[in-house]
Design a protein around this motif. Structure first.
Motif, PDB file in Angstrom:
ATOM      1  N   ALA A 115      53.328  51.818 -92.716  1.00 46.92           N
ATOM      2  CA  ALA A 115      53.051  51.471 -94.112  1.00 46.92           C
ATOM      3  C   ALA A 115      51.653  51.874 -94.526  1.00 46.92           C
ATOM      4  O   ALA A 115      51.411  52.238 -95.688  1.00 46.92           O
ATOM      5  CB  ALA A 115      53.245  49.964 -94.319  1.00 46.92           C
ATOM      6  N   GLU A 116      50.727  51.833 -93.567  1.00 42.15           N
ATOM      7  CA  GLU A 116      49.324  52.126 -93.873  1.00 42.15           C
ATOM      8  C   GLU A 116      48.669  52.711 -92.627  1.00 42.15           C
ATOM      9  O   GLU A 116      48.235  51.973 -91.742  1.00 42.15           O
ATOM     10  CB  GLU A 116      48.610  50.835 -94.304  1.00 42.15           C
ATOM     11  N   PRO A 117      48.585  54.026 -92.498  1.00 35.64           N
ATOM     12  CA  PRO A 117      48.017  54.658 -91.303  1.00 35.64           C
ATOM     13  C   PRO A 117      46.604  54.179 -91.007  1.00 35.64           C
ATOM     14  O   PRO A 117      45.851  53.831 -91.914  1.00 35.64           O
ATOM     15  CB  PRO A 117      48.035  56.150 -91.657  1.00 35.64           C
ATOM     16  N   GLY A 118      46.261  54.161 -89.717  1.00 32.05           N
ATOM     17  CA  GLY A 118      44.920  53.772 -89.309  1.00 32.05           C
ATOM     18  C   GLY A 118      44.854  52.452 -88.584  1.00 32.05           C
ATOM     19  O   GLY A 118      43.780  52.043 -88.126  1.00 32.05           O
ATOM     20  N   TRP A 119      45.989  51.767 -88.451  1.00 30.21           N
ATOM     21  CA  TRP A 119      45.975  50.481 -87.754  1.00 30.21           C
ATOM     22  C   TRP A 119      45.740  50.674 -86.257  1.00 30.21           C
ATOM     23  O   TRP A 119      46.297  51.575 -85.636  1.00 30.21           O
ATOM     24  CB  TRP A 119      47.296  49.739 -87.966  1.00 30.21           C
ATOM     25  N   GLU A 120      44.913  49.774 -85.708  1.00 29.09           N
ATOM     26  CA  GLU A 120      44.732  49.681 -84.264  1.00 29.09           C
ATOM     27  C   GLU A 120      45.379  48.386 -83.786  1.00 29.09           C
ATOM     28  O   GLU A 120      45.462  47.411 -84.536  1.00 29.09           O
ATOM     29  CB  GLU A 120      43.245  49.709 -83.898  1.00 29.09           C
ATOM     30  N   TYR A 121      45.804  48.371 -82.528  1.00 27.48           N
ATOM     31  CA  TYR A 121      46.611  47.261 -82.016  1.00 27.48           C
ATOM     32  C   TYR A 121      46.238  46.954 -80.570  1.00 27.48           C
ATOM     33  O   TYR A 121      46.108  47.862 -79.744  1.00 27.48           O
ATOM     34  CB  TYR A 121      48.083  47.642 -82.111  1.00 27.48           C
ATOM     35  N   ALA A 122      46.060  45.665 -80.289  1.00 23.87           N
ATOM     36  CA  ALA A 122      45.883  45.194 -78.914  1.00 23.87           C
ATOM     37  C   ALA A 122      46.825  44.020 -78.703  1.00 23.87           C
ATOM     38  O   ALA A 122      47.021  43.206 -79.609  1.00 23.87           O
ATOM     39  CB  ALA A 122      44.440  44.768 -78.667  1.00 23.87           C
ATOM     40  N   GLY A 129      37.844  48.711 -94.746  1.00 16.26           N
ATOM     41  CA  GLY A 129      38.793  49.675 -94.214  1.00 16.26           C
ATOM     42  C   GLY A 129      39.252  49.387 -92.804  1.00 16.26           C
ATOM     43  O   GLY A 129      40.070  50.126 -92.261  1.00 16.26           O
ATOM     44  N   ARG A 130      38.734  48.328 -92.161  1.00 15.42           N
ATOM     45  CA  ARG A 130      39.153  48.001 -90.795  1.00 15.42           C
ATOM     46  C   ARG A 130      40.589  47.494 -90.796  1.00 15.42           C
ATOM     47  O   ARG A 130      40.977  46.689 -91.638  1.00 15.42           O
ATOM     48  CB  ARG A 130      38.240  46.916 -90.192  1.00 15.42           C
ATOM     49  N   ARG A 131      41.346  47.952 -89.835  1.00 10.91           N
ATOM     50  CA  ARG A 131      42.737  47.531 -89.680  1.00 10.91           C
ATOM     51  C   ARG A 131      42.976  47.328 -88.185  1.00 10.91           C
ATOM     52  O   ARG A 131      43.386  48.274 -87.492  1.00 10.91           O
ATOM     53  CB  ARG A 131      43.694  48.563 -90.263  1.00 10.91           C
ATOM     54  N   VAL A 132      42.729  46.127 -87.706  1.00  9.85           N
ATOM     55  CA  VAL A 132      42.867  45.827 -86.274  1.00  9.85           C
ATOM     56  C   VAL A 132      43.767  44.610 -86.111  1.00  9.85           C
ATOM     57  O   VAL A 132      43.444  43.522 -86.605  1.00  9.85           O
ATOM     58  CB  VAL A 132      41.502  45.552 -85.612  1.00  9.85           C
ATOM     59  N   TYR A 133      44.868  44.796 -85.421  1.00  6.48           N
ATOM     60  CA  TYR A 133      45.825  43.723 -85.150  1.00  6.48           C
ATOM     61  C   TYR A 133      45.752  43.357 -83.670  1.00  6.48           C
ATOM     62  O   TYR A 133      45.903  44.218 -82.801  1.00  6.48           O
ATOM     63  CB  TYR A 133      47.236  44.177 -85.529  1.00  6.48           C
ATOM     64  N   VAL A 134      45.518  42.066 -83.396  1.00  7.99           N
ATOM     65  CA  VAL A 134      45.472  41.572 -82.025  1.00  7.99           C
ATOM     66  C   VAL A 134      46.519  40.471 -81.860  1.00  7.99           C
ATOM     67  O   VAL A 134      46.547  39.513 -82.640  1.00  7.99           O
ATOM     68  CB  VAL A 134      44.074  41.024 -81.657  1.00  7.99           C
ATOM     69  N   ALA A 135      47.367  40.613 -80.843  1.00  6.51           N
ATOM     70  CA  ALA A 135      48.425  39.638 -80.549  1.00  6.51           C
ATOM     71  C   ALA A 135      48.034  38.814 -79.333  1.00  6.51           C
ATOM     72  O   ALA A 135      47.676  39.367 -78.292  1.00  6.51           O
ATOM     73  CB  ALA A 135      49.745  40.364 -80.301  1.00  6.51           C
ATOM     74  N   LEU A 136      48.105  37.484 -79.477  1.00  9.51           N
ATOM     75  CA  LEU A 136      47.715  36.558 -78.406  1.00  9.51           C
ATOM     76  C   LEU A 136      48.900  35.695 -77.999  1.00  9.51           C
ATOM     77  O   LEU A 136      49.751  35.364 -78.824  1.00  9.51           O
ATOM     78  CB  LEU A 136      46.583  35.643 -78.882  1.00  9.51           C
ATOM     79  N   GLU A 170      36.932  42.171 -83.379  1.00  9.79           N
ATOM     80  CA  GLU A 170      36.783  41.973 -84.820  1.00  9.79           C
ATOM     81  C   GLU A 170      38.106  42.228 -85.551  1.00  9.79           C
ATOM     82  O   GLU A 170      38.195  43.093 -86.436  1.00  9.79           O
ATOM     83  CB  GLU A 170      35.670  42.875 -85.372  1.00  9.79           C
ATOM     84  N   PRO A 171      39.133  41.461 -85.197  1.00 11.10           N
ATOM     85  CA  PRO A 171      40.456  41.719 -85.774  1.00 11.10           C
ATOM     86  C   PRO A 171      40.530  41.373 -87.251  1.00 11.10           C
ATOM     87  O   PRO A 171      39.825  40.488 -87.740  1.00 11.10           O
ATOM     88  CB  PRO A 171      41.380  40.807 -84.959  1.00 11.10           C
ATOM     89  N   THR A 172      41.394  42.074 -87.962  1.00  7.93           N
ATOM     90  CA  THR A 172      41.708  41.714 -89.337  1.00  7.93           C
ATOM     91  C   THR A 172      43.035  40.957 -89.411  1.00  7.93           C
ATOM     92  O   THR A 172      43.320  40.308 -90.416  1.00  7.93           O
ATOM     93  CB  THR A 172      41.782  42.970 -90.221  1.00  7.93           C
ATOM     94  N   LEU A 173      43.825  41.045 -88.344  1.00  7.82           N
ATOM     95  CA  LEU A 173      45.089  40.325 -88.234  1.00  7.82           C
ATOM     96  C   LEU A 173      45.248  39.821 -86.810  1.00  7.82           C
ATOM     97  O   LEU A 173      45.049  40.576 -85.853  1.00  7.82           O
ATOM     98  CB  LEU A 173      46.270  41.239 -88.590  1.00  7.82           C
ATOM     99  N   VAL A 174      45.582  38.528 -86.661  1.00  6.80           N
ATOM    100  CA  VAL A 174      45.842  37.935 -85.354  1.00  6.80           C
ATOM    101  C   VAL A 174      47.164  37.188 -85.414  1.00  6.80           C
ATOM    102  O   VAL A 174      47.395  36.405 -86.352  1.00  6.80           O
ATOM    103  CB  VAL A 174      44.733  36.945 -84.934  1.00  6.80           C
ATOM    104  N   THR A 175      48.034  37.426 -84.440  1.00  3.62           N
ATOM    105  CA  THR A 175      49.216  36.577 -84.290  1.00  3.62           C
ATOM    106  C   THR A 175      49.027  35.718 -83.053  1.00  3.62           C
ATOM    107  O   THR A 175      48.550  36.199 -82.022  1.00  3.62           O
ATOM    108  CB  THR A 175      50.518  37.399 -84.172  1.00  3.62           C
ATOM    109  N   LEU A 176      49.409  34.449 -83.173  1.00  2.00           N
ATOM    110  CA  LEU A 176      49.204  33.488 -82.085  1.00  2.00           C
ATOM    111  C   LEU A 176      50.446  32.648 -81.870  1.00  2.00           C
ATOM    112  O   LEU A 176      50.930  31.999 -82.801  1.00  2.00           O
ATOM    113  CB  LEU A 176      48.023  32.568 -82.417  1.00  2.00           C
ATOM    114  N   TYR A 177      50.973  32.696 -80.667  1.00  2.48           N
ATOM    115  CA  TYR A 177      51.938  31.689 -80.231  1.00  2.48           C
ATOM    116  C   TYR A 177      51.541  31.286 -78.827  1.00  2.48           C
ATOM    117  O   TYR A 177      51.454  32.129 -77.924  1.00  2.48           O
ATOM    118  CB  TYR A 177      53.376  32.198 -80.233  1.00  2.48           C
TER     119      TYR A 177
END
Length: 273
Positions: free
Chosen positions: A52-59, A12-19, A83-90
């Motif tokens: 689209a899916e409530p509960g997401w956290e974002y850094a 159920g974790r939904r953590v998005y981290v942008a780098l 402990e991200p579930t999604l990472v974007t990297l550029y």
């Protein structure tokens, strides 16, 4: 496209981290009410995820002007600790613009970073770089950009990362997709890229490309005036900063340094005023 991305959360974790650097920080998409005075495509992606899916956290740890070595030293461990579930990297675009950059060494470090993020179990999103037509003076850097893009494509396949092939987006040939410095996307550019990222993740959204009339053809005098203004406002200050060894990001901190729960009505709800 990543199949069923929204259903892949671990426990159920939904953590998005942008780098990354200015590309991910949001430079060019100005909003004085938000941290660092910008919004950007990553904020938009976070908001659509939460819708689209409530509960997401974002850094968002990205800061303008950062080189790849800074991303590794300053952003990697804080990102993993979340402990991200999604990472974007550029990262690496600023290195490509630096004279004397060893592109092979750069890409080895980049691969180490991608491998580490992939090993965390997060879905990793990577980007190729666009061939920005800024000035003939920068044409020699095209070879570096081509090497960078091919190595990123290879790594995406090797580590099962999601590839956003920014280089292929014809929409960015329109100058209105770029800010006045000609290196950063405009608000329209950030909106368009957010839609492309969401498409690759299979996340529903209603972001549509901006419809414009054909660009007005510039006369010679207008073109010269714009070139002169661009050199005075952007090129000379850029080289001045390089000579002084300073960057626009030196006094900045990450926009969203810790994961925030993304409201369904947008991140602006988290900012007072």
């Amino acid at each position: 496209m990543t199949e069923n991305f929204l259903s892949r959360g671990a426990g159920g974790r939904r953590v998005y981290v942008a780098l990354g650097d200015s590309f991910t920080e949001g430079v060019g998409d100005y909003n004085p009410r938000l941290p660092n005075g910008v919004r950007g495509w990553a904020d938009r992606v976070a908001e659509k995820l939460a819708k689209a899916e409530p509960g997401w956290e974002y850094a968002n740890l990205a800061i303008r002007s950062k080189r790849l070595r800074h991303v590794i030293a300053e952003q990697l461990q804080p990102a993993l600790a979340m402990e991200p579930t999604l990472v974007t990297l550029y990262a690496g675009g600023n290195d490509i613009l630096d004279f004397g950059t060893d592109i092979d060494a750069l890409m080895k470090d980049y691969e180490t970073l991608v491998a580490t993020l992939a090993a965390s179990g997060a879905t990793v999103v990577v980007f190729t770089g666009f061939d920005v037509k800024v000035s003939p003076l920068l044409e020699p850097l095209k070879k570096r950009n081509a090497v960078y893009n091919q190595r990123v494509r290879d790594m995406a396949a090797r580590y099962e990362a999601v590839l956003v092939d920014y280089w292929c987006f014809d929409a960015f040939h329109d100058p209105r997709m770029w800010d006045t410095d000609r290196l950063h996307m405009s608000k329209a550019g950030h909106r368009y890229l957010a839609g492309q990222v969401l498409d690759q993740l299979g996340v529903p959204h209603k972001i549509t490309p901006k419809e414009w009339d054909p660009p007005v053809r510039q006369g010679l005098l207008d073109w010269e005036r714009r070139q002169r203004r661009w050199v005075l406002d952007w090129v000379l200050p850029l080289f001045g900063r390089k000579l002084r060894g300073v960057t626009l990001g030196d006094q900045l901190t990450p926009r969203w340094p810790d994961p925030v729960r993304v409201p369904r009505k947008g991140l602006k709800k988290l900012v007072r005023g």
